[in-house]
Design an enzyme around this catalytic site. Structure first.
Site, PDB file in Angstrom:
ATOM      1  CB  THR A   1     -70.318 -38.729  28.316  1.00  0.00           C
ATOM      2  OG1 THR A   1     -69.495 -38.258  26.704  1.00  0.00           O
ATOM      3  CG2 THR A   1     -69.752 -40.000  28.582  1.00  0.00           C
TER       4      THR A   1
ATOM      5  CE1 TYR B   1     -66.606 -37.864  31.654  1.00  0.00           C
ATOM      6  CE2 TYR B   1     -66.400 -38.115  29.192  1.00  0.00           C
ATOM      7  CZ  TYR B   1     -66.686 -37.826  30.704  1.00  0.00           C
ATOM      8  OH  TYR B   1     -68.159 -37.421  30.472  1.00  0.00           O
TER       9      TYR B   1
HETATM   10  N1  UFG Z   1     -60.607 -28.347  20.070  1.00  0.00           N
HETATM   11  C1  UFG Z   1     -59.851 -27.340  19.301  1.00  0.00           C
HETATM   12  N2  UFG Z   1     -58.494 -26.930  19.987  1.00  0.00           N
HETATM   13  C2  UFG Z   1     -58.808 -26.695  21.336  1.00  0.00           C
HETATM   14  C3  UFG Z   1     -60.153 -27.249  21.960  1.00  0.00           C
HETATM   15  C4  UFG Z   1     -60.920 -28.216  20.729  1.00  0.00           C
HETATM   16  O1  UFG Z   1     -59.157 -27.703  18.105  1.00  0.00           O
HETATM   17  O2  UFG Z   1     -58.458 -25.672  21.946  1.00  0.00           O
HETATM   18  C5  UFG Z   1     -61.006 -29.719  19.228  1.00  0.00           C
HETATM   19  C6  UFG Z   1     -60.830 -31.176  19.962  1.00  0.00           C
HETATM   20  O3  UFG Z   1     -59.507 -31.114  19.221  1.00  0.00           O
HETATM   21  C7  UFG Z   1     -62.380 -31.443  19.291  1.00  0.00           C
HETATM   22  C8  UFG Z   1     -63.328 -30.045  18.895  1.00  0.00           C
HETATM   23  O4  UFG Z   1     -62.753 -29.623  19.069  1.00  0.00           O
HETATM   24  O5  UFG Z   1     -62.439 -31.894  17.867  1.00  0.00           O
HETATM   25  C9  UFG Z   1     -63.837 -30.753  20.845  1.00  0.00           C
HETATM   26  O6  UFG Z   1     -63.078 -30.525  21.962  1.00  0.00           O
HETATM   27  P1  UFG Z   1     -63.541 -30.043  23.471  1.00  0.00           P
HETATM   28  O7  UFG Z   1     -62.420 -30.122  24.327  1.00  0.00           O
HETATM   29  O8  UFG Z   1     -64.379 -28.837  23.238  1.00  0.00           O
HETATM   30  O9  UFG Z   1     -65.107 -31.262  23.152  1.00  0.00           O
HETATM   31  P2  UFG Z   1     -64.330 -32.965  23.150  1.00  0.00           P
HETATM   32  O10 UFG Z   1     -65.314 -33.407  21.972  1.00  0.00           O
HETATM   33  O11 UFG Z   1     -63.401 -33.698  23.323  1.00  0.00           O
HETATM   34  O12 UFG Z   1     -65.517 -33.512  24.321  1.00  0.00           O
HETATM   35  C10 UFG Z   1     -66.376 -33.386  24.888  1.00  0.00           C
HETATM   36  C11 UFG Z   1     -66.944 -33.470  27.010  1.00  0.00           C
HETATM   37  C12 UFG Z   1     -66.329 -34.622  26.695  1.00  0.00           C
HETATM   38  C13 UFG Z   1     -66.350 -35.708  26.613  1.00  0.00           C
HETATM   39  C14 UFG Z   1     -66.456 -35.682  24.962  1.00  0.00           C
HETATM   40  C15 UFG Z   1     -67.527 -36.757  24.132  1.00  0.00           C
HETATM   41  O13 UFG Z   1     -66.324 -32.096  27.363  1.00  0.00           O
HETATM   42  O14 UFG Z   1     -66.500 -34.660  28.225  1.00  0.00           O
HETATM   43  O15 UFG Z   1     -67.405 -34.239  23.925  1.00  0.00           O
HETATM   44  O16 UFG Z   1     -66.319 -36.426  23.130  1.00  0.00           O
HETATM   45  F1  UFG Z   1     -66.439 -37.304  26.814  1.00  0.00           F
END
Ligand code: UFG
Length: 327
Positions: A121, A145
């Site tokens: 990741t 993680y």
């Molecule tokens: N977000 C919202 N509302 C939501 C969900 C997410 O505003 O309901 C925002 C988050 O704050 C973030 C963006 O959307 O800014 C993306 O969030 P995600 O949860 O979809 O994805 P992440 O970037 O947090 O996580 C993903 C993978 C992880 C990995 C990570 C690496 O799911 O497994 O990328 O950065 F570790």
């Protein structure tokens, strides 16, 4: 045969389809804690799939598989993936992700299976010092993680040096979308990811989509991520597998589109793809979110011959059809 751990989960199952499309026979090993038997049933309709229910934390479970089948390569997805949960309960993450992987690698060495593609990741890089992120970026993961994924990468390097276990580590950015025939899709419980959460707000009357933070140092104040389509991701795994077969050499690659979209942009695209008004509210920042994560995927392009083909809109379209089929 190809063994896919975690093949009943989101990315694992789409990659399983990618291998079936290439005419490969696959074995899926999954404990079904977060994966789904329905996903396995859909895969069985698409090609030759053996399914073994087992847990990598029990070395006997995985050893049975290597005893019974002639395995040539492993594609390793199994693991916990929630950043926030990993902060609250690191033990769960270290026990499953690290111990599970060690059990798998030791069994591979014992049975002389020396090729693995590992699901890593961009979280291994931590807070970006520059963007886009290339593979040389310093690795300072900011949550358990990400640390488990980095440790597993380091274990793989040591196992290559000592035992000749060759690995390709694919460092994913934000994976999105679903199978274009809507056979499988993203199905997490609870759902924490952006696109499925937006789309759930279309179908579930009492659900309002929440934007986490509007005061980031980005052009519209919301976080920017690199959304790579899950079918493109499957192709990346098939290419990594072929590369490993041809070159028998360990390597690692960022897998992303090299362009970013803000949370607001993703929300607006979802509104236009679905043609629906979606209820939205803004909340404070979610802990641990970096402002901008965009991949430099030049290395994957040059060495694996992989580029992302599908757009964010393509991903939202298939994710929407999938979500619709579930409601
Ligand atoms: N977000 C919202 N509302 C939501 C969900 C997410 O505003 O309901 C925002 C988050 O704050 C973030 C963006 O959307 O800014 C993306 O969030 P995600 O949860 O979809 O994805 P992440 O970037 O947090 O996580 C993903 C993978 C992880 C990995 C990570 C690496 O799911 O497994 O990328 O950065 F570790």
């Amino acid at each position: 045969m190809i063994l896919i751990t975690g093949g009943a989960g989101y990315i694992g199952s789409h990659c399983a389809l990618g291998f079936l499309n290439q005419g490969e026979n696959i074995i899926i090993f999954d404990n079904l804690e977060n994966g789904h038997i329905e996903t396995i049933n859909s895969l069985k309709q698409a090609g030759k799939v053996e399914f073994i229910k087992g847990d990598l934390r029990n070395i006997q479970d995985i050893e049975e598989v290597f005893k019974k089948y002639e395995i040539d390569t492993v594609i390793h997805f199994a693991g916990y993936i929630q950043v926030e949960e990993s902060v609250k309960n690191p033990s769960k993450y270290y026990r499953n992700n690290i111990l599970g992987s060690l059990n798998l690698f030791d069994t591979m060495v014992k049975y002389n299976v020396k090729k693995i593609v590992f699901s890593s990741t961009c979280a291994i890089y931590g807070e970006p010092e520059y963007t886009p992120l290339d593979e040389k970026h310093p690795k300072n993961p900011v949550n358990p993680y990400g640390r488990t994924k980095l440790m597993i990468e380091q274990i793989l390097e040591d196992y290559d040096r000592a035992y000749g276990l060759k690995s390709i580590r694919l460092r994913y950015f934000n994976v999105a979308g679903a199978d274009s025939q809507t056979r499988i899709g993203e199905w997490h419980e609870p759902e924490t990811h952006l696109i499925p959460n937006i789309l759930k707000s279309v179908f579930e009357k009492d659900k309002t989509f929440k934007i986490f933070g509007t005061n980031y140092d980005t052009f519209d104040g919301t976080c920017i991520r690199d959304y790579v389509n899950v079918e493109d991701m499957a192709i990346a795994h098939v290419k990594a597998y072929n590369y490993l077969k041809q070159n028998n050499k360990s390597d690692y690659f960022n897998i992303g589109t090299s362009s970013g979209s803000s949370v607001k942009e993703v929300f607006d695209t979802a509104k236009s793809v679905t043609g629906k008004e979606i209820k939205v509210e803004t909340l404070d920042r979610r802990e641990g979110d970096a402002a901008i994560l965009i991949a430099n995927s030049e290395k994957a392009k040059n060495k694996l011959g992989w580029i992302s083909n599908k757009t964010l809109e393509d991903s939202i379209k298939t994710a929407y059809l999938w979500e619709k089929s579930r409601h």
